[in-house]
Design a protein around this motif. Sequence first.
Motif, short mmCIF file in Angstrom:
data_model
loop_
_atom_site.label_atom_id
_atom_site.label_comp_id
_atom_site.label_asym_id
_atom_site.label_seq_id
_atom_site.Cartn_x
_atom_site.Cartn_y
_atom_site.Cartn_z
N GLU A 54 4.62 9.90 -7.33
CA GLU A 54 5.72 10.08 -8.30
C GLU A 54 5.16 10.27 -9.71
O GLU A 54 5.66 11.10 -10.46
N GLU A 55 4.11 9.52 -10.07
CA GLU A 55 3.52 9.66 -11.40
C GLU A 55 2.87 11.04 -11.56
O GLU A 55 2.96 11.65 -12.64
N GLU A 56 2.22 11.55 -10.51
CA GLU A 56 1.64 12.89 -10.56
C GLU A 56 2.73 13.94 -10.73
O GLU A 56 2.58 14.90 -11.48
N LYS A 88 0.83 -1.21 0.00
CA LYS A 88 0.00 0.00 0.00
C LYS A 88 0.87 1.25 0.00
O LYS A 88 0.59 2.21 -0.73
N ASP A 89 1.91 1.28 0.84
CA ASP A 89 2.80 2.43 0.90
C ASP A 89 3.50 2.65 -0.44
O ASP A 89 3.60 3.78 -0.93
N LEU A 90 3.98 1.59 -1.05
CA LEU A 90 4.67 1.72 -2.33
C LEU A 90 3.72 2.15 -3.44
O LEU A 90 4.11 2.91 -4.33
N THR A 91 2.49 1.69 -3.39
CA THR A 91 1.50 2.10 -4.38
C THR A 91 1.21 3.59 -4.26
O THR A 91 1.14 4.30 -5.27
N ASN A 92 1.04 4.06 -3.02
CA ASN A 92 0.80 5.50 -2.80
C ASN A 92 2.00 6.32 -3.27
O ASN A 92 1.84 7.37 -3.89
#
Length: 106
Positions: free
Chosen positions: A46-48, A37-41
């Motif tokens: 980073e993508e934004e 979950k932390d890595l997904t957030n």
Amino acid sequence: MRRRGRKKSGFRLTHLILLLLVFGIGKTLISQNMMIKDLTNKKLKEEEEIAQLQEDIEELNDEIKNKDSLTFVEKIAREDLRMVRPREIIYVDKGKDKSPFSFFRK
């Protein structure tokens, strides 16, 4: 005649080992789920940020293409150098502060 094959009922060492094994596996799965979950957030942030930087790059490339035009020169003179045209009036709001959290400072 004695009964040798009789099992003891109750808690054994194998039960303890099995319980610890199940507990360890559960703890590992939960910690991995939290890490995912932390890595997904973090990936979404980073993508934004990448998308925002790409927009900034495109804007800068457009400015580079238009660097010789009069509108670009006027824009830079107004924004960066605070220049105005003759007989143009500038209104300054003295009540407006640059910091949105200025009411915390005394």
